[in-house]
Write a protein that holds these residues in place. Structure first.
Motif: not given
Length: 174
Positions: A9-17
């Motif tokens: 999912g890229g960095n955005m999904h990591e940031a949301l997690v």
């Protein structure tokens, strides 16, 4: 395991997690709601992000559905209000002088004519976020209540599908 899922999912999904994990455990469901209210994340990815963050599946799913529903309702009511305002200001003589609709709007109109509100609501999230699809439907003159009902069904359906795939994926990876 989680690194593999982050790269999908890229960095955005990591940031949301990371955002959800940074909250106290008793507030993580609220973080899941906030994440799912974001267009393009919605209930289906919101459910997955919540589960990856460690929120139990039923809680992640319910929170994502609730967040997506609230967001969709805000878009629908805003579009409905804007449509009423524009139509009220338009003089009868101006009705013939309406500008040519955009290509996107024409495509949604053709889909609406072909599949109706249920079809566009259920299939639309594969292409465009449901917040956008539902507000476009209302702005085209579709019945607001029908749009809300069918988009709500779509939100629940897509969340359940992604929850199932997420569970199968997590089971396969463990």
């Amino acid at each position: 395991m989680s690194n593999t899922l982050y790269t999908l999912g890229g960095n955005m999904h990591e940031a949301l997690v990371d955002f959800i994990q940074s909250l106290p455990v008793w507030l993580q469901w609220l973080g899941g709601m906030a994440v799912a209210a974001i267009p393009f994340v919605e209930s289906h990815f919101g459910t997955l992000i919540g589960v990856i963050a460690g929120v139990p599946l039923p809680v992640a799913m319910l929170a994502a559905i609730a967040g997506n529903l609230v967001s969709m309702l805000a878009f629908v009511f805003a579009a409905s209000t804007a449509r009423r305002t524009v139509l009220a200001r338009r003089a009868p003589a101006d009705a013939d002088a309406t500008p040519e609709p955009s290509a996107r709007r024409q495509r949604v109109k053709r889909m609406l004519d072909r599949f109706g509100v249920p079809g566009v609501s259920l299939l639309g999230p594969m292409v465009v976020p449901n917040q956008f699809t539902s507000s476009i439907l209302v702005s085209l003159g579709a019945n607001r209540t029908a749009v809300i009902v069918w988009t709500s069904i779509s939100i629940v359906m897509w969340s359940a599908i992604f929850a199932l795939f997420g569970q199968l994926g997590l089971t396969a990876l463990s």
